[in-house]
Design an enzyme around this catalytic site. Structure first.
Site: not given
Ligand code: PA5
Length: 448
Positions: A289, A310, A424
């Site tokens: 990310e 494997h 989303k």
């Molecule tokens: O790293 C990130 O920002 C995301 O993976 C969030 O942690 C994830 O989308 C969950 O978001 P939130 O904590 O707002 O529910």
């Protein structure tokens, strides 16, 4: 001193010390901008000094509230997704027992997870299972608006209130969210839940050392002070080691970028203990990310050896040469099991009778590393002496700093995730969420 060691002997065929040395100024420059909060995503650098900034009062309060919750629970349900899920699970499973729902201690509640998927079967089975369990909920969402977490919390809230009554249920819910923003904060305040705050300047995937990770980890019975101690030691070490070859975070960041520039676009994290599965998942989210944007970035993957030798072993050894490997190596096991001696050698194992399984596993690791290097797969090795809270704290902070420096070398913002919004937007449109009507019209035509 730190326990973690970084060994780059396995990249010698692909990367020279001269090439690494060229990154000396660049890594120092990026580290300076991280410390001074002057680079891309500078508003999300709260994690940099977090370990040393964490107060004993906070850790004591978390431990106390976690104990209160576990005192009357057989099960703790941790609800969250992404950065609000993976870090806690990574640590709990790394330290845990493979046959005790991943907490290491017999007399503690099991920790289970929800909110990280939208499987109707999973949630139906979870609630059925909870029907005859004493349980509590830790709900975690920084934004307080994440759909998966919100849906699951609505279900669980309804379930727990029916089971214990509204008043008693409140004492079994802890919410971890932003200080002010989001529906979860509003709901928690209206209902009077115990709450913990996710600092505004720390993004989800950098939040494992905040209450997001620490609270669930404390419910599983692990020493969160030791985790912070390990992370603080790593923070001090990285802050005070300017030499690129001696600073493991700078060196790891530099070497992976050199390999990337030479066509190694896939990094596989290899580990030889199955309870590291979620630590690798956490690492994948952190790097994937942070770096995968602007049509750039190393693709982080993971392999669980020897299991995957494997299955994917063949590809790694002889497939397309786009891979480099980072081995997460643990020198000493928590437990020892010897291969029994036997008068009957029909299974052909007498040559290793009396040896520990851990010894055999370490030989598998050495053998595989050598084979991969010789097969054209450069190998970086990151090792700690054993899996304990302190060393995990070191590892977490080390990876966070490496990732930030590496992202800056790649010239991306390692702290945002604009690409996550695309699915989303489509999903909200398809679900008919108010405000998404125009987008719904557009994509419904495409889906015809
Ligand atoms: O790293 C990130 O920002 C995301 O993976 C969030 O942690 C994830 O989308 C969950 O978001 P939130 O904590 O707002 O529910």
């Amino acid at each position: 001193m730190i326990d973690l060691k970084l060994n780059i002997d396995g990249v010698i065929n692909s990367v020279t010390n001269n090439e690494i040395g060229l990154f000396e100024n660049e890594t120092s420059f990026h580290f300076k901008s991280i410390r001074e909060k002057s680079g891309k995503g500078k508003e999300l650098l709260g994690w940099v000094t977090l370990p040393r900034d964490t107060s004993h009062d906070l850790l004591n309060n978390i431990t106390k509230d976690a104990e209160k919750l576990t005192g009357n629970s057989e099960v703790i349900v941790v609800a969250g997704i992404g950065g609000s899920y993976l870090g806690a699970r990574a640590v709990i499973e790394a330290l845990g027992n493979s046959f005790h729902l991943n907490t290491g201690h017999k007399n503690r509640p099991d920790v289970v997870y929800a909110g990280h998927n939208l499987s109707e079967d999973y949630l139906s089975e979870l609630m059925l299972w909870l029907d005859d369990k004493e349980y509590s909920i830790v709900v975690i969402s920084k934004s307080g608006t994440t759909t998966e977490t919100a849906i699951v919390f609505r279900l669980l809230k309804d379930h727990i209130e029916k089971k214990y009554g509204k008043q008693k249920a409140k004492e079994r819910i802890v919410a971890i969210t932003d200080a002010r923003k989001g529906s979860l904060r509003k709901l928690a305040e209206t209902e009077g839940y115990t709450t913990y705050t996710i600092p505004g300047d720390i993004g989800g995937r950098y939040s494992v050392l905040t209450p997001v990770g620490l609270f669930p980890i404390a419910t599983a019975g692990y020493d969160i002070k030791q985790i912070i101690e390990g992370a603080s030691n790593m923070q001090d070490f990285l802050f005070n080691t300017n030499n690129l070859f001696e600073n493991p975070a700078f060196l790891y960041a530099a070497v992976r970028n050199i390999l990337y520039n030479k066509g190694k676009g896939v990094e596989i994290m290899a580990y030889y203990l199955p309870n590291l599965f979620f630590l690798a998942e956490w690492w994948k989210q952190l790097f994937g990310e942070s770096e995968g944007k602007e049509n750039k970035g190393i693709l982080p993957m993971s392999v669980n050896f020897t299991t995957d030798l494997h299955s994917l072993g063949q590809y790694i050894q002889q497939g397309k040469k786009i891979i480099f490997e980072t081995v997460l190596s643990i020198e000493k096991n928590k437990k020892q099991v010897k291969i029994p001696r036997s008068a009957d050698d029909s299974d052909g194992l007498s040559y290793i009778a009396g040896k520990n399984i851990g010894f055999v596993n370490s030989m598998a690791e050495k053998a595989t590393t050598l084979a991969h290097i010789e097969g054209g797969v450069p190998v970086i090795k990151i090792s700690v002496s054993q899996l304990n809270e302190k060393n995990i704290g070191e590892l977490l902070y080390f990876f966070q700093m490496s990732c930030a420096v590496s992202g800056y070398i790649l010239n991306v913002n390692p702290f945002d995730q604009p690409g996550v919004e695309a699915y989303k937007k489509n999903m909200f449109a398809l679900l008919g969420k108010p405000g998404y009507q125009d987008h719904a019209r557009k994509i419904k035509n495409k889906l015809k």
